[in-house]
Write an enzyme that holds these catalytic residues in place. Structure first.
Site, PDB file in Angstrom:
ATOM      1  N   GLY A   1       0.853  -1.185   0.000  1.00 57.47           N
ATOM      2  CA  GLY A   1       0.000   0.000   0.000  1.00 57.47           C
ATOM      3  C   GLY A   1       0.886   1.231   0.000  1.00 57.47           C
TER       4      GLY A   1
ATOM      5  N   ILE B   1       2.616   2.757   2.430  1.00 59.48           N
ATOM      6  CA  ILE B   1       3.910   2.626   3.118  1.00 59.48           C
ATOM      7  C   ILE B   1       4.766   1.564   2.427  1.00 59.48           C
ATOM      8  CG2 ILE B   1       5.060   2.163   5.328  1.00 59.48           C
ATOM      9  CD1 ILE B   1       2.372   3.112   6.671  1.00 59.48           C
TER      10      ILE B   1
ATOM     11  N   THR C   1       6.576  -2.720  11.303  1.00 59.35           N
ATOM     12  CA  THR C   1       6.073  -1.393  11.681  1.00 59.35           C
ATOM     13  C   THR C   1       4.558  -1.348  11.469  1.00 59.35           C
ATOM     14  OG1 THR C   1       6.479  -0.527   9.457  1.00 59.35           O
ATOM     15  CG2 THR C   1       8.212  -0.148  11.104  1.00 59.35           C
TER      16      THR C   1
ATOM     17  N   ARG D   1       1.446  -3.763  12.819  1.00 58.71           N
ATOM     18  CA  ARG D   1       0.813  -3.923  14.131  1.00 58.71           C
ATOM     19  C   ARG D   1       1.369  -5.191  14.759  1.00 58.71           C
ATOM     20  NH1 ARG D   1      -0.453   0.601  13.747  1.00 58.71           N
ATOM     21  NH2 ARG D   1      -2.506   1.572  13.890  1.00 58.71           N
TER      22      ARG D   1
ATOM     23  N   GLU E   1       1.114  -3.378  23.769  1.00 56.29           N
ATOM     24  CA  GLU E   1       1.893  -2.137  23.854  1.00 56.29           C
ATOM     25  C   GLU E   1       1.398  -1.345  25.049  1.00 56.29           C
ATOM     26  OE1 GLU E   1       1.717   0.000  20.161  1.00 56.29           O
ATOM     27  OE2 GLU E   1       2.512  -1.685  19.023  1.00 56.29           O
TER      28      GLU E   1
ATOM     29  N   HIS F   1       6.606   2.198  19.053  1.00 52.28           N
ATOM     30  CA  HIS F   1       5.539   2.599  18.118  1.00 52.28           C
ATOM     31  C   HIS F   1       5.711   4.074  17.711  1.00 52.28           C
ATOM     32  CE1 HIS F   1       1.142   1.574  16.863  1.00 52.28           C
ATOM     33  NE2 HIS F   1       1.684   2.439  16.015  1.00 52.28           N
TER      34      HIS F   1
ATOM     35  N   ALA G   1       6.941   5.005  14.409  1.00 53.61           N
ATOM     36  CA  ALA G   1       7.306   5.087  12.985  1.00 53.61           C
ATOM     37  C   ALA G   1       6.812   6.366  12.309  1.00 53.61           C
ATOM     38  CB  ALA G   1       6.821   3.849  12.235  1.00 53.61           C
TER      39      ALA G   1
END
Ligand code: NAP
Ligand code: GLV
Length: 319
Positions: free
Chosen positions: A155, A157, A235, A237, A266, A285, A287
């Site tokens: 996608g 990213i 990066t 989930r 997390e 988390h 990024a």
């Protein structure tokens, strides 16, 4: 004029933007998220909320929020909200696609490089007094240039990752829900099934959203398909990876290492075995965490709130 609740202090000028549009804004001032009962109470009194990835909005919270019209998630991922349940209650859900893709890919590539070349492990060792001599065998890593990168989820990213890989003369293979002939032509990347991707790649980078089809998609079987030297970069989930299987694979030398910006749960508790591996990098988390990008994400979320409260369609709807 609406009541807007923002679940955390945000960078940039989005709060002013909302106030200038005539809305009353309450910002949760603490470093941690509002506890569930507080979030429920604030949503119950709000017309709109700007939420973060860690704010789990449950259907029962929505049941007690009769005024709520929009949940503007300050993230591209929206697995903290069930958009279908929100839609049933007339609540629009929005996200922040695109604006964070380059920043997130920068971080994914940074993690890839750091893991390949032992940047974190050697820094840690140096600070602990381990730099006693130059060694021809110390911290031998793997070359990034010329290596094969496997992108799972091509996608926004994933594509930004492919662009970076081109500059490093990497060979890029990808798998995605749908094939992307345009990206194949532009980046010279090749579509392969997930099994082939895992078997061929020196680096596997995950860029799928968390949903029913991706939860646990990298499990014991998939990890066994990877090269014993391969590095898994996540990066996306934490729950996209079966973390128990990952720990076992690292313990047994099934893969070469992992670089994780996301974990399950997390924050990752300090007693988690992932912290014990020197070939694992863990970041909290972050990024999308550049000042400019986080400010743009907040503005995008604010623009969605303003649109919905003005009776218009949201700009970035997910339901
Ligand atoms: P995107 O543009 O929607 O891309 C996601 C890609 O995954 C799409 O190409 C999609 O295929 C593909 N996909 C979906 N389900 C799949 C499946 N079951 N198997 C294979 N491919 C699948 O989203 P993005 O902006 O790149 O973001 C991706 C994710 O990264 C987000 O959802 C979020 O969870 C995560 N993220 C994390 C951070 C961080 O701070 N760590 C920052 C930003 C994003 P189609 O094109 O066919 O739909
Ligand atoms: C961050 O994790 C996002 O989904 O934007």
């Amino acid at each position: 004029m609406g009541q807007v609740f923002i679940t955390r202090v945000i960078p940039g000028t989005a709060v002013e933007t909302l106030r200038e549009a005539g809305h009353e804004v309450e910002v949760w001032p603490e470093a941690g998220p509002p506890p569930p009962d507080v979030l429920a109470a604030r949503l119950a009194a709000a017309d709109a909320a700007m939420t973060m990835v860690v704010d789990r909005v449950t259907p029962s919270m929505l049941d007690t929020a009769p005024r709520l019209k929009v949940l503007a998630n300050m993230a591209v991922g929206y697995d903290n909200i069930d958009p279908a349940e929100a839609a049933k209650r007339g609540v629009r859900v929005t996200n922040t696609p695109g604006v964070l893709a380059e920043t997130t890919a920068d971080m994914a590539f940074a993690l890839l490089m750091a893991a390949a070349r032992n940047v974190v492990a050697s820094d840690r060792d140096t600070r602990a007094g381990g730099w006693t001599t130059w060694s021809p065998t110390g911290f031998l890593g793997q070359d990034v240039f010329g290596a094969t990168l496997g992108i799972v989820g091509l996608g926004e990213i994933g594509e930004a990752m492919a662009r970076r890989a081109l500059g490093f003369r990497m060979r890029v293979v990808y798998t995605s829900r749908t094939r992307k002939p345009e990206a194949e032509a532009r980046f010279g990347c090749r579509f392969v099934e997930i099994g082939e991707l895992l078997a061929q790649s020196d680096f596997v980078s995950l860029h799928v959203p968390l949903n029913g089809s991706t939860r646990g998609m990298i499990g014991a079987r998939e990890l066994r398909l990877m090269k014993t030297s391969a590095i898994l970069v996540n990066t996306a989930r934490g729950q996209v990876v079966d973390q128990g299987a990952l720990i076992a694979a690292l313990r047994d030398g099934v893969i070469g290492g992992a670089a994780l910006d996301v974990t399950d749960p997390e924050p990752l508790p300090l007693e988690n075995p992932l912290y014990t591996f020197s070939n694992v990098i863990i970041t909290p988390h972050i990024a999308s965490a550049s000042l400019a990008t986080r400010a743009k994400m907040a503005e995008m979320a604010a623009a969605n709130i303003i649109a919905v409260l003005a009776g218009q369609a949201p700009i970035n709807p997910v339901n």
